[in-house]
Design a protein around this motif. Sequence first.
Motif, PDB file in Angstrom:
ATOM      1  N   UNK A 149      -2.117   1.021   2.873  1.00  0.00           N
ATOM      2  CA  UNK A 149      -3.380   0.596   2.369  1.00  0.00           C
ATOM      3  C   UNK A 149      -4.338  -0.639   2.880  1.00  0.00           C
ATOM      4  N   UNK A 150      -3.732  -0.755   4.253  1.00  0.00           N
ATOM      5  CA  UNK A 150      -4.577  -1.814   4.864  1.00  0.00           C
ATOM      6  C   UNK A 150      -6.129  -1.533   4.961  1.00  0.00           C
ATOM      7  N   UNK A 151      -6.668  -2.503   4.278  1.00  0.00           N
ATOM      8  CA  UNK A 151      -8.113  -2.437   4.086  1.00  0.00           C
ATOM      9  C   UNK A 151      -8.891  -2.578   5.577  1.00  0.00           C
ATOM     10  N   UNK A 152      -8.374  -3.260   6.348  1.00  0.00           N
ATOM     11  CA  UNK A 152      -8.924  -3.183   7.927  1.00  0.00           C
ATOM     12  C   UNK A 152      -9.016  -1.824   8.720  1.00  0.00           C
TER      13      UNK A 152
END
Length: 159
Positions: A149-152
């Motif tokens: 779920x890494x926003x980057x």
Amino acid sequence: MQNSHLQAATLRLDQFLELKGYRRTQERYTILEEIYSHQDHHHFDAHQLREILLSKGFHLSMATIYNTLELFADAGLIKKHQFGTTASSNYERTLGSRQHDHVVCLDCHHVKEFCDPRMATIENTVGDWFQTRVLQHSLVFYGHCTDELCCHKIEKNTN
């Protein structure tokens, strides 16, 4: 009210420009204020900095941005990094920044910082081994983010 890091940076720039005989231009102080006005510590490249300045109504050429960043690096106001194989350099402010190292994601190129007190011991040990007084070091880890779920990653994939 200016933050204390911006005040210290402005004073250092004033002293550096006077010592070197360089002009005090509004462009230099505008760029310095943008770099030091953020409360959070961040990394940026020249194009990102120009885009931010353009969005605020400051129309500066890339040559002005690059030349000013080099001048700031010479003055000790910013540090220049070359993370991985990307062609562009990244920068970060130096005043008000504690010693830290970096982790760079090879997928989205996001830079994370960490501080480990054991690094001081390593610096001292290396200095003893090589009979050198270590003044600074640079340590960068490269890897792939394991957070699904890494926003980057999400930001990178939508561009």
